[in-house]
Design an enzyme around this catalytic site. Structure first.
Site, PDB file in Angstrom:
ATOM      1  N   GLY A  62      -9.210  -0.514  -4.471  1.00 54.27           N
ATOM      2  CA  GLY A  62      -9.717  -0.689  -5.825  1.00 54.27           C
ATOM      3  C   GLY A  62      -8.812  -0.257  -6.963  1.00 54.27           C
ATOM      4  O   GLY A  62      -9.166  -0.427  -8.138  1.00 54.27           O
TER       5      GLY A  62
ATOM      6  N   GLY B 156      -5.666  -3.430  -1.857  1.00 54.53           N
ATOM      7  CA  GLY B 156      -5.283  -4.829  -1.705  1.00 54.53           C
ATOM      8  C   GLY B 156      -4.466  -5.219  -2.921  1.00 54.53           C
ATOM      9  O   GLY B 156      -3.242  -5.330  -2.887  1.00 54.53           O
ATOM     10  N   ARG B 157      -5.175  -5.351  -4.051  1.00 48.02           N
ATOM     11  CA  ARG B 157      -4.567  -5.804  -5.293  1.00 48.02           C
ATOM     12  C   ARG B 157      -3.295  -5.040  -5.662  1.00 48.02           C
ATOM     13  O   ARG B 157      -2.275  -5.635  -6.008  1.00 48.02           O
ATOM     14  CB  ARG B 157      -5.590  -5.639  -6.418  1.00 48.02           C
ATOM     15  CG  ARG B 157      -5.169  -6.253  -7.735  1.00 48.02           C
ATOM     16  CD  ARG B 157      -6.086  -5.787  -8.872  1.00 48.02           C
ATOM     17  NE  ARG B 157      -7.482  -5.859  -8.572  1.00 48.02           N
ATOM     18  CZ  ARG B 157      -8.272  -6.919  -8.819  1.00 48.02           C
ATOM     19  NH1 ARG B 157      -7.778  -7.970  -9.388  1.00 48.02           N
ATOM     20  NH2 ARG B 157      -9.553  -6.889  -8.501  1.00 48.02           N
TER      21      ARG B 157
ATOM     22  N   TYR C 269     -14.291 -14.061 -13.775  1.00 53.29           N
ATOM     23  CA  TYR C 269     -14.425 -12.691 -14.301  1.00 53.29           C
ATOM     24  C   TYR C 269     -13.996 -12.565 -15.761  1.00 53.29           C
ATOM     25  O   TYR C 269     -13.978 -11.457 -16.293  1.00 53.29           O
ATOM     26  CB  TYR C 269     -13.566 -11.712 -13.481  1.00 53.29           C
ATOM     27  CG  TYR C 269     -13.644 -11.884 -11.985  1.00 53.29           C
ATOM     28  CD1 TYR C 269     -14.833 -11.652 -11.295  1.00 53.29           C
ATOM     29  CD2 TYR C 269     -12.521 -12.275 -11.267  1.00 53.29           C
ATOM     30  CE1 TYR C 269     -14.892 -11.819  -9.917  1.00 53.29           C
ATOM     31  CE2 TYR C 269     -12.583 -12.435  -9.889  1.00 53.29           C
ATOM     32  CZ  TYR C 269     -13.768 -12.214  -9.222  1.00 53.29           C
ATOM     33  OH  TYR C 269     -13.822 -12.379  -7.869  1.00 53.29           O
TER      34      TYR C 269
ATOM     35  N   CYS D 121     -11.679 -31.258 -13.958  1.00 55.01           N
ATOM     36  CA  CYS D 121     -12.596 -32.044 -14.742  1.00 55.01           C
ATOM     37  C   CYS D 121     -13.721 -31.217 -15.318  1.00 55.01           C
ATOM     38  O   CYS D 121     -14.888 -31.517 -15.082  1.00 55.01           O
ATOM     39  CB  CYS D 121     -13.162 -33.129 -13.841  1.00 55.01           C
ATOM     40  SG  CYS D 121     -13.031 -34.699 -14.628  1.00 55.01           S
ATOM     41  N   GLU D 122     -13.391 -30.130 -15.998  1.00 55.46           N
ATOM     42  CA  GLU D 122     -14.427 -29.431 -16.748  1.00 55.46           C
ATOM     43  C   GLU D 122     -13.803 -28.559 -17.821  1.00 55.46           C
ATOM     44  O   GLU D 122     -12.695 -28.047 -17.671  1.00 55.46           O
ATOM     45  CB  GLU D 122     -15.350 -28.626 -15.822  1.00 55.46           C
ATOM     46  CG  GLU D 122     -14.722 -27.501 -15.057  1.00 55.46           C
ATOM     47  CD  GLU D 122     -15.782 -26.791 -14.207  1.00 55.46           C
ATOM     48  OE1 GLU D 122     -16.119 -27.342 -13.151  1.00 55.46           O
ATOM     49  OE2 GLU D 122     -16.253 -25.711 -14.602  1.00 55.46           O
TER      50      GLU D 122
ATOM     51  N   TYR E 132      -5.808 -12.213  -5.088  1.00 57.09           N
ATOM     52  CA  TYR E 132      -7.013 -12.974  -5.394  1.00 57.09           C
ATOM     53  C   TYR E 132      -6.715 -14.245  -6.184  1.00 57.09           C
ATOM     54  O   TYR E 132      -7.493 -14.676  -7.034  1.00 57.09           O
ATOM     55  CB  TYR E 132      -8.030 -12.087  -6.134  1.00 57.09           C
ATOM     56  CG  TYR E 132      -8.365 -10.827  -5.362  1.00 57.09           C
ATOM     57  CD1 TYR E 132      -9.076 -10.898  -4.166  1.00 57.09           C
ATOM     58  CD2 TYR E 132      -7.940  -9.569  -5.798  1.00 57.09           C
ATOM     59  CE1 TYR E 132      -9.353  -9.751  -3.437  1.00 57.09           C
ATOM     60  CE2 TYR E 132      -8.226  -8.417  -5.066  1.00 57.09           C
ATOM     61  CZ  TYR E 132      -8.936  -8.528  -3.893  1.00 57.09           C
ATOM     62  OH  TYR E 132      -9.206  -7.397  -3.169  1.00 57.09           O
TER      63      TYR E 132
HETATM   64  N1  LLP Z   1     -11.876  -2.399   0.786  1.00 57.29           N
HETATM   65  C1  LLP Z   1     -13.027  -3.067   0.672  1.00 57.29           C
HETATM   66  C2  LLP Z   1     -14.133  -2.732   1.556  1.00 57.29           C
HETATM   67  C3  LLP Z   1     -13.163  -4.057  -0.298  1.00 57.29           C
HETATM   68  O1  LLP Z   1     -14.319  -4.701  -0.404  1.00 57.29           O
HETATM   69  C4  LLP Z   1     -12.074  -4.378  -1.139  1.00 57.29           C
HETATM   70  C5  LLP Z   1     -12.184  -5.413  -2.150  1.00 57.29           C
HETATM   71  C6  LLP Z   1     -10.878  -3.663  -0.967  1.00 57.29           C
HETATM   72  C7  LLP Z   1     -10.817  -2.677   0.001  1.00 57.29           C
HETATM   73  C8  LLP Z   1      -9.657  -3.916  -1.785  1.00 57.29           C
HETATM   74  O2  LLP Z   1      -9.831  -3.756  -3.143  1.00 57.29           O
HETATM   75  P1  LLP Z   1      -8.573  -3.872  -4.129  1.00 57.29           P
HETATM   76  O3  LLP Z   1      -7.634  -2.730  -3.820  1.00 57.29           O
HETATM   77  O4  LLP Z   1      -7.916  -5.176  -3.875  1.00 57.29           O
HETATM   78  O5  LLP Z   1      -9.154  -3.792  -5.472  1.00 57.29           O
HETATM   79  N2  LLP Z   1     -11.983 -11.184  -6.160  1.00 57.29           N
HETATM   80  C9  LLP Z   1     -11.993 -10.020  -7.016  1.00 57.29           C
HETATM   81  C10 LLP Z   1     -11.817  -8.728  -6.249  1.00 57.29           C
HETATM   82  C11 LLP Z   1     -12.833  -8.537  -5.154  1.00 57.29           C
HETATM   83  C12 LLP Z   1     -12.580  -7.301  -4.347  1.00 57.29           C
HETATM   84  C13 LLP Z   1     -13.428  -7.278  -3.135  1.00 57.29           C
HETATM   85  N3  LLP Z   1     -13.216  -6.157  -2.287  1.00 57.29           N
HETATM   86  C14 LLP Z   1     -10.952 -10.185  -8.104  1.00 57.29           C
HETATM   87  O6  LLP Z   1     -10.259 -11.211  -8.125  1.00 57.29           O
HETATM   88  O7  LLP Z   1     -10.813  -9.338  -8.979  1.00 57.29           O
END
Ligand code: LLP
Length: 426
Positions: free
Chosen positions: A245, A286-287, A328, A355-356, A385
């Site tokens: 996160g 992740g991000r 978002y 198309c929107e 993402y």
């Molecule tokens: N661990 C779990 C259990 C998660 O659900 C997630 C993200 C992560 C780790 C990794 O989070 P990060 O470090 O990437 O923030 N599609 C959205 C983000 C959805 C995140 C879902 N879970 C976006 O584009 O902002």
């Protein structure tokens, strides 16, 4: 907040340099990549990812599990495997990509609030290192699969710590009202932990929590640890997985909090709560590992100037390769790879080809006024993402993904063709 000044190098990956106005990535001109691989194109800086993973591991000294939902392909799975980190998968499909790339199953953490029987069986048979239990129903399902395989399955129990991280509500996950995990305050977590610990087919390894995504206020993590402390004292987990996160800057004016500050915050909270060093801490970013490693390169098609209203700059991709602005309201910036040091002195709205009307990539972007039809336009910070949430809306083929490092550029995922748009049709 966007600015008139040229794109900030802080939004670009480490391997990007600008010479005579041209953007290069590890000495290859971005324009050359666009020429060779076509547009739209996801350009990943492989060295940047390696450096971020190393920085995360060094800052935390903990186990890092890369959250593959941010971006996954075989090339990336192989890279993560060679770096020795764990991987979080959240579906049978992500698991399959990792396994098919040869990623070590023992270092896979399998998530999901609704894993199917088939996904559970696949994971157990493959020897997935850790399953993250998300519901009581799943305890029974996983027990059955483990019994059938004749092997105790190591697991973590996912709990919701009741922490409201300040981020978009769609990506906020630690609060009580959530489809994920077991609530700590209601006693559901306690019940699940007891059930898992007394199971003969589940091997209780620890506790997992994740409070949300794109988090800048790091004290949310301290609150998370505070909320978990009682469970840690009572159940002596071997592993404490605190989720991912960590936020990332997408536009000027935002700052990456960074792995060091994150780790400092977590270390302090663990110490304050007397959580000793016997517990193996795991984090799941992740991000923050991949977002800034990539940019998307588009070619500008039509430019429409509506007098007194707005200028629309249309590119050859859009919400199918980057749905984040639509989903978002996320902000991005854009720059011209062939005029990367140019002042951005006009405001225009960058839209896709779908198309929107909602297919907007950047509302009121600052762009160089020299921008003309046929020019390249790139949006940085699209490594997380973006491709992973890409779709074929309007049957638009998904773009190719190229990895670049000092050795050169190589195609990691080929672009789809029109023929691919009927590949699944019977
Ligand atoms: N661990 C779990 C259990 C998660 O659900 C997630 C993200 C992560 C780790 C990794 O989070 P990060 O470090 O990437 O923030 N599609 C959205 C983000 C959805 C995140 C879902 N879970 C976006 O584009 O902002």
């Amino acid at each position: 907040m966007s600015t008139r000044s040229p794109i900030s190098p802080r939004l670009l990956s480490r391997g990007v340099s600008i010479r005579d106005g041209r953007a290069f990535i590890h000495r290859i001109a971005v324009a050359e990549l666009a020429e060779e691989f076509g547009t739209p194109l996801f350009v990943y800086d492989a060295e940047h990812i390696r450096a971020e993973v190393t920085a995360a591991v060094q800052a935390t000294e903990w186990q890092v599990a890369y959250a593959s939902k941010a971006f996954l392909c075989r090339e990336l799975a192989r890279m993560m495997d060679s770096l020795g980190v764990h991987m979080d998968v959240a579906s049978g499909g992500e698991l399959h990509v990792a396994l098919s790339a040869g990623f070590d199953p023992a270092r896979i953490v399998f998530h999901g609030n609704n894993k199917s029987e088939a996904e559970i069986e696949y994971g157990v048979a493959a020897g997935v290192g850790l399953f993250v239990i998300d519901s009581l129903a799943e305890i029974a399902r996983l027990e059955r699969a483990a019994k059938a395989a004749g092997r105790r399955q190591p697991v973590l129990v996912r709990v919701t710590p009741g922490v409201e991280a300040h981020t978009h509500e769609y990506i906020m996950t630690g609060q009580e009202d959530s489809k994920f995990g077991f609530s700590v305050t209601s006693g559901a977590a306690e019940e699940a932990l007891r059930a898992v610990r007394s199971s003969s087919w589940l091997d209780f390894q620890g506790i997992h929590a994740h409070i949300g995504s794109q988090i800048f206020l790091l004290d949310s993590y301290a609150k998370e640890v505070d909320a978990l402390a009682v469970l840690v004292q009572e159940h002596s987990p071997r592993i404490l997985n605190l989720g991912g996160g960590l936020g990332v800057a997408y536009v000027a004016g935002e700052e990456n909090p960074g792995f060091d500050a994150w780790a400092t915050q977590l270390f302090a909270a663990l110490e304050r709560n007397g959580i000793d060093r016997e517990v193996r801490v795991m984090v799941e970013p992740g991000r923050s590992l991949v977002a800034q490693s990539a940019m998307t390169v588009y070619r500008v098609g039509t430019i429409k100037r509506l007098e007194g209203l707005r200028t629309y700059v249309s590119v050859d991709g859009g919400m199918s390769d980057n749905p984040r602005p639509v989903l978002y309201g996320s902000g991005y910036e854009a720059f011209m790879p062939e005029a990367a040091d140019a002042e951005r002195d006009q405001i225009a709205t960058v839209v896709g080809k779908h198309c929107e009307s909602g297919d907007v990539l950047i509302r009121d972007a600052w762009l160089p006024s020299s921008l003309a039809e046929g020019d390249l336009l790139a949006t940085p910070v699209t490594g997380a993402y973006g491709y992973s949430m890409a779709s074929n809306y309007n049957r638009v083929p998904r773009p190719p993904v190229v990895f670049v490092d000092r050795e050169g550029a190589r195609l990691a995922v080929r672009g789809e063709s029109f023929e691919d748009m009927v590949r699944l049709d019977l």
